[in-house]
Write an enzyme that holds these catalytic residues in place. Structure first.
Site, PDB file in Angstrom:
ATOM      1  N   CYS A   1       0.822  -1.216   0.000  1.00 47.73           N
ATOM      2  CA  CYS A   1       0.000   0.000   0.000  1.00 47.73           C
ATOM      3  C   CYS A   1       0.857   1.268   0.000  1.00 47.73           C
ATOM      4  O   CYS A   1       1.557   1.528  -0.967  1.00 47.73           O
ATOM      5  CB  CYS A   1      -0.988  -0.026   1.161  1.00 47.73           C
ATOM      6  SG  CYS A   1      -2.366   1.133   0.937  1.00 47.73           S
TER       7      CYS A   1
ATOM      8  N   LYS B   1     -12.573   7.709  -0.644  1.00 49.45           N
ATOM      9  CA  LYS B   1     -11.734   6.599  -0.229  1.00 49.45           C
ATOM     10  C   LYS B   1     -12.052   5.329  -1.015  1.00 49.45           C
ATOM     11  O   LYS B   1     -13.225   4.979  -1.199  1.00 49.45           O
ATOM     12  CB  LYS B   1     -11.931   6.345   1.273  1.00 49.45           C
ATOM     13  CG  LYS B   1     -11.014   5.308   1.872  1.00 49.45           C
ATOM     14  CD  LYS B   1     -11.265   5.201   3.378  1.00 49.45           C
ATOM     15  CE  LYS B   1     -10.300   4.240   4.043  1.00 49.45           C
ATOM     16  NZ  LYS B   1     -10.519   4.171   5.509  1.00 49.45           N
TER      17      LYS B   1
ATOM     18  N   SER C   1      -8.032  -0.052   1.190  1.00 48.40           N
ATOM     19  CA  SER C   1      -8.427   1.006   2.112  1.00 48.40           C
ATOM     20  C   SER C   1      -7.419   2.146   1.947  1.00 48.40           C
ATOM     21  O   SER C   1      -6.393   2.179   2.613  1.00 48.40           O
ATOM     22  CB  SER C   1      -8.435   0.491   3.557  1.00 48.40           C
ATOM     23  OG  SER C   1      -8.754   1.527   4.453  1.00 48.40           O
TER      24      SER C   1
ATOM     25  N   HIS D   1      -4.555  -4.919   0.538  1.00 53.61           N
ATOM     26  CA  HIS D   1      -4.205  -5.431   1.866  1.00 53.61           C
ATOM     27  C   HIS D   1      -4.674  -6.880   2.011  1.00 53.61           C
ATOM     28  O   HIS D   1      -5.597  -7.168   2.785  1.00 53.61           O
ATOM     29  CB  HIS D   1      -4.827  -4.559   2.951  1.00 53.61           C
ATOM     30  CG  HIS D   1      -4.173  -3.231   3.122  1.00 53.61           C
ATOM     31  ND1 HIS D   1      -2.985  -3.065   3.798  1.00 53.61           N
ATOM     32  CD2 HIS D   1      -4.546  -1.997   2.686  1.00 53.61           C
ATOM     33  CE1 HIS D   1      -2.648  -1.785   3.792  1.00 53.61           C
ATOM     34  NE2 HIS D   1      -3.570  -1.119   3.120  1.00 53.61           N
TER      35      HIS D   1
ATOM     36  N   GLU E   1      -3.268  -8.980   3.630  1.00 57.85           N
ATOM     37  CA  GLU E   1      -2.952  -9.405   5.000  1.00 57.85           C
ATOM     38  C   GLU E   1      -4.069  -9.099   5.985  1.00 57.85           C
ATOM     39  O   GLU E   1      -4.049  -9.588   7.129  1.00 57.85           O
ATOM     40  CB  GLU E   1      -1.656  -8.743   5.470  1.00 57.85           C
ATOM     41  CG  GLU E   1      -1.775  -7.312   5.955  1.00 57.85           C
ATOM     42  CD  GLU E   1      -1.801  -6.265   4.851  1.00 57.85           C
ATOM     43  OE1 GLU E   1      -1.824  -5.054   5.164  1.00 57.85           O
ATOM     44  OE2 GLU E   1      -1.801  -6.663   3.664  1.00 57.85           O
TER      45      GLU E   1
ATOM     46  N   ARG F   1     -14.762   3.051  13.300  1.00 61.09           N
ATOM     47  CA  ARG F   1     -13.958   4.149  13.841  1.00 61.09           C
ATOM     48  C   ARG F   1     -14.335   5.468  13.190  1.00 61.09           C
ATOM     49  O   ARG F   1     -14.535   6.489  13.872  1.00 61.09           O
ATOM     50  CB  ARG F   1     -12.478   3.855  13.604  1.00 61.09           C
ATOM     51  CG  ARG F   1     -11.514   4.944  14.036  1.00 61.09           C
ATOM     52  CD  ARG F   1     -10.188   4.794  13.306  1.00 61.09           C
ATOM     53  NE  ARG F   1     -10.336   4.984  11.872  1.00 61.09           N
ATOM     54  CZ  ARG F   1      -9.435   4.576  10.961  1.00 61.09           C
ATOM     55  NH1 ARG F   1      -8.341   3.948  11.340  1.00 61.09           N
ATOM     56  NH2 ARG F   1      -9.650   4.805   9.674  1.00 61.09           N
TER      57      ARG F   1
END
Length: 317
Positions: free
Chosen positions: A142, A163, A192, A235, A237, A249
């Site tokens: 990323c 985003k 993200s 991502h 992972e 959040r």
């Protein structure tokens, strides 16, 4: 691949509960083999979660791996206990005399900041330069991709209107590459991020090859054509709940944020997420460790880097 980590690293108990083979230092020292030396440059604020994610992916093969966790020396982490940092992390200045078989440079939540304004940017540039001479194969993730491509190739990043957030299908463009052995033609990967690197800019560089991309999320995986440096803009992972935690959040902070696409069941955050990327995540990192590192890296770590000077590949193992 059994990973050799300290017995009291928090990731150990979490991974053992998932039936991931974890090896402590005492047992590793009793084995008469040369383990792979893998460094993880962890730029994420939530270091414990990030280290667990990557250790999970590095821990499911029969070769021993020694892990070295590295943090920026010029940045103080506010989201990880100082005792954890002091106990388990080292800094670049303390390892730059060494060579490693592999390195992972993680992402970081600083993509809306100019590279030069990131307080550890000079240090990260030194790490990137060091990796090209002293690491046999490097995996950038990323923002780690954006930083490395900007520093080494002058490729800029662009802000997105909103985003890129969710799990997106990607198509392989180079199916016969060893990194993708066992892959389906289409695989899912979480994203993200607020910025992107554009295909048109990558195509100006003959030494870069786009390997996988998405119609919506754009370029996902590319490599430098020497086979030893890889860039993953998503991502793989991520844990099942990572995007959900990010979404919750931002909602709690009153930020304008879309529901992550193709993630919650029925695209409704009242339902749990549907995990569709984990099998390919394990496969990609297993392929990287086996075919791109273990099968190629010199037996003597001191020989790492010399093959690029001579232009010849080492026979490895």
């Amino acid at each position: 691949m059994p990973i050799n980590i300290p017995a009291d690293l928090p990731a150990k108990s979490a991974l053992e509960e998932e039936n991931i083979f974890v090896m402590t230092a005492d047992r590793a020292e009793a084995q008469d083999i040369r383990p792979l030396a893998i460094a993880i440059v962890n730029l994420m604020p939530t270091k414990i979660a990030t280290e667990t994610q990557f250790l999970r992916l590095l821990g499911n093969n029969p070769i021993q791996v020694d892990i070295t966790l590295i943090r920026p020396e010029t940045h103080t982490s506010k989201n990880t206990p100082p005792t954890h940092i002091e106990r388990f992390y080292t800094t670049f200045s303390k390892i730059k005399h060494r060579k490693f078989d592999g390195m992972i440079i993680t992402g970081a939540p600083v993509e809306n900041i100019p590279f030069e304004a990131v307080n550890y940017w000079p240090e990260l540039k030194d790490i990137i330069d060091y990796s090209r001479e002293n690491i046999f194969s490097t995996m950038h993730i990323c923002w780690g991709c954006q930083a490395a491509l900007y520093h080494t190739h002058g490729i800029r990043k662009y802000s997105l209107m909103k985003k890129m957030f969710g799990v997106f299908p990607h198509t392989l463009l180079t199916k016969n590459n060893r990194l993708f052995r066992g892959f389906d033609d289409v695989f899912n990967c979480p994203h993200s991020r607020h910025t992107e690197i554009r295909r048109s800019d990558i195509e100006r560089h003959d030494d870069l090859e786009i390997m996988a991309e998405s119609p919506e999320a754009g370029v996902c995986i590319l490599r430098e054509k020497d086979y030893h440096r890889y860039y993953i803009f998503g991502h793989l992972e991520y844990d099942p709940e990572t995007l959900a935690l990010e979404y919750q959040r931002d909602v709690s902070r009153g930020l304008k944020i879309d529901v992550p696409k193709n993630y919650f069941r029925h695209d409704d955050p009242r339902y749990p997420p549907t995990v569709t990327w984990r099998a390919h995540a394990h496969l990609l990192f297993n392929n990287w460790l086996n075919y791109c590192v273990y099968q190629e890296t010199p037996y003597s770590q001191e020989d790492i880097g010399t093959w690029e000077v001579s232009g010849n590949k080492t026979s490895g193992k």
